[in-house]
Design a protein around this motif. Structure first.
Motif, PDB file in Angstrom:
ATOM      1  N   PHE A   1       0.883  -1.165   0.000  1.00  0.00           N
ATOM      2  CA  PHE A   1       0.000   0.000   0.000  1.00  0.00           C
ATOM      3  C   PHE A   1       0.921   1.215   0.000  1.00  0.00           C
ATOM      4  CE2 PHE A   1      -2.773  -3.144   2.101  1.00  0.00           C
ATOM      5  CZ  PHE A   1      -3.903  -3.024   1.308  1.00  0.00           C
ATOM      6  N   SER A   2       0.782   2.076  -0.994  1.00  0.00           N
ATOM      7  CA  SER A   2       1.685   3.223  -1.139  1.00  0.00           C
ATOM      8  C   SER A   2       1.000   4.526  -0.761  1.00  0.00           C
ATOM      9  CB  SER A   2       2.172   3.330  -2.586  1.00  0.00           C
ATOM     10  OG  SER A   2       2.924   2.197  -2.930  1.00  0.00           O
ATOM     11  N   GLY A   3       1.806   5.479  -0.322  1.00  0.00           N
ATOM     12  CA  GLY A   3       1.326   6.834  -0.070  1.00  0.00           C
ATOM     13  C   GLY A   3       0.465   6.988   1.159  1.00  0.00           C
ATOM     14  N   LEU A   4       0.743   6.205   2.211  1.00  0.00           N
ATOM     15  CA  LEU A   4      -0.075   6.290   3.424  1.00  0.00           C
ATOM     16  C   LEU A   4       0.388   7.437   4.318  1.00  0.00           C
ATOM     17  CD1 LEU A   4      -0.365   2.519   4.404  1.00  0.00           C
ATOM     18  CD2 LEU A   4      -1.962   3.917   3.084  1.00  0.00           C
ATOM     19  N   ALA A   5      -0.564   8.185   4.822  1.00  0.00           N
ATOM     20  CA  ALA A   5      -0.274   9.246   5.784  1.00  0.00           C
ATOM     21  C   ALA A   5      -0.032   8.623   7.154  1.00  0.00           C
ATOM     22  CB  ALA A   5      -1.457  10.216   5.846  1.00  0.00           C
ATOM     23  N   GLU A   6       0.545   9.400   8.039  1.00  0.00           N
ATOM     24  CA  GLU A   6       0.715   8.930   9.404  1.00  0.00           C
ATOM     25  C   GLU A   6      -0.655   8.638   9.991  1.00  0.00           C
ATOM     26  OE1 GLU A   6       3.713  10.833  11.978  1.00  0.00           O
ATOM     27  OE2 GLU A   6       3.973  12.227  10.308  1.00  0.00           O
ATOM     28  N   GLY A   7      -0.749   7.566  10.772  1.00  0.00           N
ATOM     29  CA  GLY A   7      -2.010   7.224  11.395  1.00  0.00           C
ATOM     30  C   GLY A   7      -2.089   5.749  11.731  1.00  0.00           C
ATOM     31  N   GLU A   8      -3.281   5.319  12.097  1.00  0.00           N
ATOM     32  CA  GLU A   8      -3.533   3.934  12.463  1.00  0.00           C
ATOM     33  C   GLU A   8      -4.328   3.258  11.362  1.00  0.00           C
ATOM     34  OE1 GLU A   8      -5.527   4.335  16.238  1.00  0.00           O
ATOM     35  OE2 GLU A   8      -3.608   4.414  17.311  1.00  0.00           O
ATOM     36  N   TYR A   9      -3.922   2.037  11.044  1.00  0.00           N
ATOM     37  CA  TYR A   9      -4.555   1.263   9.989  1.00  0.00           C
ATOM     38  C   TYR A   9      -4.703  -0.183  10.458  1.00  0.00           C
ATOM     39  CZ  TYR A   9      -3.053   5.191   7.082  1.00  0.00           C
ATOM     40  OH  TYR A   9      -2.855   6.436   6.551  1.00  0.00           O
ATOM     41  N   ALA A  10      -5.622  -0.898   9.859  1.00  0.00           N
ATOM     42  CA  ALA A  10      -5.766  -2.331  10.085  1.00  0.00           C
ATOM     43  C   ALA A  10      -6.047  -2.983   8.732  1.00  0.00           C
ATOM     44  CB  ALA A  10      -6.898  -2.627  11.066  1.00  0.00           C
ATOM     45  N   ILE A  11      -5.594  -4.220   8.581  1.00  0.00           N
ATOM     46  CA  ILE A  11      -5.698  -4.902   7.294  1.00  0.00           C
ATOM     47  C   ILE A  11      -6.378  -6.246   7.455  1.00  0.00           C
ATOM     48  CG2 ILE A  11      -4.375  -5.908   5.387  1.00  0.00           C
ATOM     49  CD1 ILE A  11      -2.204  -3.856   6.022  1.00  0.00           C
ATOM     50  N   SER A  12      -7.262  -6.547   6.519  1.00  0.00           N
ATOM     51  CA  SER A  12      -7.831  -7.887   6.411  1.00  0.00           C
ATOM     52  C   SER A  12      -7.320  -8.497   5.109  1.00  0.00           C
ATOM     53  CB  SER A  12      -9.366  -7.856   6.432  1.00  0.00           C
ATOM     54  OG  SER A  12      -9.864  -7.232   5.272  1.00  0.00           O
ATOM     55  N   ALA A  13      -7.114  -9.804   5.128  1.00  0.00           N
ATOM     56  CA  ALA A  13      -6.598 -10.506   3.948  1.00  0.00           C
ATOM     57  C   ALA A  13      -7.358 -11.814   3.785  1.00  0.00           C
ATOM     58  CB  ALA A  13      -5.102 -10.797   4.128  1.00  0.00           C
ATOM     59  N   PHE A  14      -7.510 -12.244   2.535  1.00  0.00           N
ATOM     60  CA  PHE A  14      -8.033 -13.584   2.300  1.00  0.00           C
ATOM     61  C   PHE A  14      -7.603 -14.082   0.942  1.00  0.00           C
ATOM     62  CE2 PHE A  14     -11.467 -11.305   0.205  1.00  0.00           C
ATOM     63  CZ  PHE A  14     -11.959 -12.172  -0.765  1.00  0.00           C
ATOM     64  N   GLN A  15      -7.644 -15.397   0.795  1.00  0.00           N
ATOM     65  CA  GLN A  15      -7.320 -16.020  -0.480  1.00  0.00           C
ATOM     66  C   GLN A  15      -8.632 -16.397  -1.156  1.00  0.00           C
ATOM     67  OE1 GLN A  15      -4.715 -19.428  -0.323  1.00  0.00           O
ATOM     68  NE2 GLN A  15      -4.578 -19.572  -2.545  1.00  0.00           N
ATOM     69  N   ASP A  16      -8.869 -15.779  -2.289  1.00  0.00           N
ATOM     70  CA  ASP A  16     -10.080 -16.030  -3.067  1.00  0.00           C
ATOM     71  C   ASP A  16      -9.816 -17.235  -3.969  1.00  0.00           C
ATOM     72  OD1 ASP A  16     -12.504 -15.848  -4.338  1.00  0.00           O
ATOM     73  OD2 ASP A  16     -12.022 -14.016  -5.446  1.00  0.00           O
ATOM     74  N   LEU A  17     -10.132 -18.410  -3.473  1.00  0.00           N
ATOM     75  CA  LEU A  17      -9.821 -19.650  -4.188  1.00  0.00           C
ATOM     76  C   LEU A  17     -10.659 -19.846  -5.437  1.00  0.00           C
ATOM     77  CD1 LEU A  17      -9.450 -21.997  -1.085  1.00  0.00           C
ATOM     78  CD2 LEU A  17      -7.606 -21.125  -2.554  1.00  0.00           C
ATOM     79  N   ASN A  18     -11.907 -19.370  -5.424  1.00  0.00           N
ATOM     80  CA  ASN A  18     -12.796 -19.619  -6.559  1.00  0.00           C
ATOM     81  C   ASN A  18     -12.995 -18.403  -7.460  1.00  0.00           C
ATOM     82  OD1 ASN A  18     -14.433 -18.056  -4.969  1.00  0.00           O
ATOM     83  ND2 ASN A  18     -15.966 -19.642  -4.582  1.00  0.00           N
ATOM     84  N   GLY A  19     -12.316 -17.292  -7.167  1.00  0.00           N
ATOM     85  CA  GLY A  19     -12.365 -16.133  -8.052  1.00  0.00           C
ATOM     86  C   GLY A  19     -13.651 -15.333  -8.036  1.00  0.00           C
TER      87      GLY A  19
END
Length: 144
Positions: free
Chosen positions: A76-94
């Motif tokens: 993730f590019s160009g983030l300002a100072e601050g707090e962030y949280a990320i969710s991730a998943f693998q989309d197996l079936n598209g």
């Protein structure tokens, strides 16, 4: 244009340019290594959230890449100072969605920043949040 009008316009332009340069000076990149990929298929999707009130509802940014090995790296590019949280998943079936079984438990691999886990549901924003400053940062998320 009068001298005062020209001076004011010039001064405002200078302030805008300095503000723009300062905003860019504090923009940082967040590199995310996603591991725990057990099936080399589909895509790895990440969503970045910048507010507790939008957690898991309205992402500020999204990115994705093909699942090409047991881990992938996204940024993730160009983030300002601050707090962030990320969710991730693998989309197996598209289909672009995190699939779930009949009782609502995810049936595709998923994870969160800080490898946060929830009790009877997803983790809180507080558990998953990371702090960004003016420095680039790297984190890891392991899919479950």
């Amino acid at each position: 244009m009068s001298f005062i009008t020209k001076f004011t316009a010039s001064a405002l332009m200078s302030v805008a340019m300095i503000a723009s340069a300062n905003n860019n000076a504090f923009a940082a990149d967040l590199q995310v290594e996603v591991s725990g990929i057990t099936q080399v298929k589909g895509e790895i999707l990440l969503a970045l959230f910048d507010q507790k009130g939008r957690w898991l509802r309205t992402a500020a940014m999204r990115t994705k890449t093909a699942a090409t090995g047991d881990k992938v790296v996204l940024t993730f590019s160009g983030l300002a100072e601050g707090e962030y949280a990320i969710s991730a998943f693998q989309d197996l079936n598209g289909n672009g969605d995190l699939d779930r079984n009949l009782i609502g438990i995810p049936s595709e691999p998923y994870g969160f920043s800080n490898d946060a886990v929830g009790n009877f549901g997803p983790p809180s924003f507080e558990d998953a949040k990371i702090k960004m400053d003016a420095q680039n940062k790297s984190i890891r998320i392991r899919l479950n």
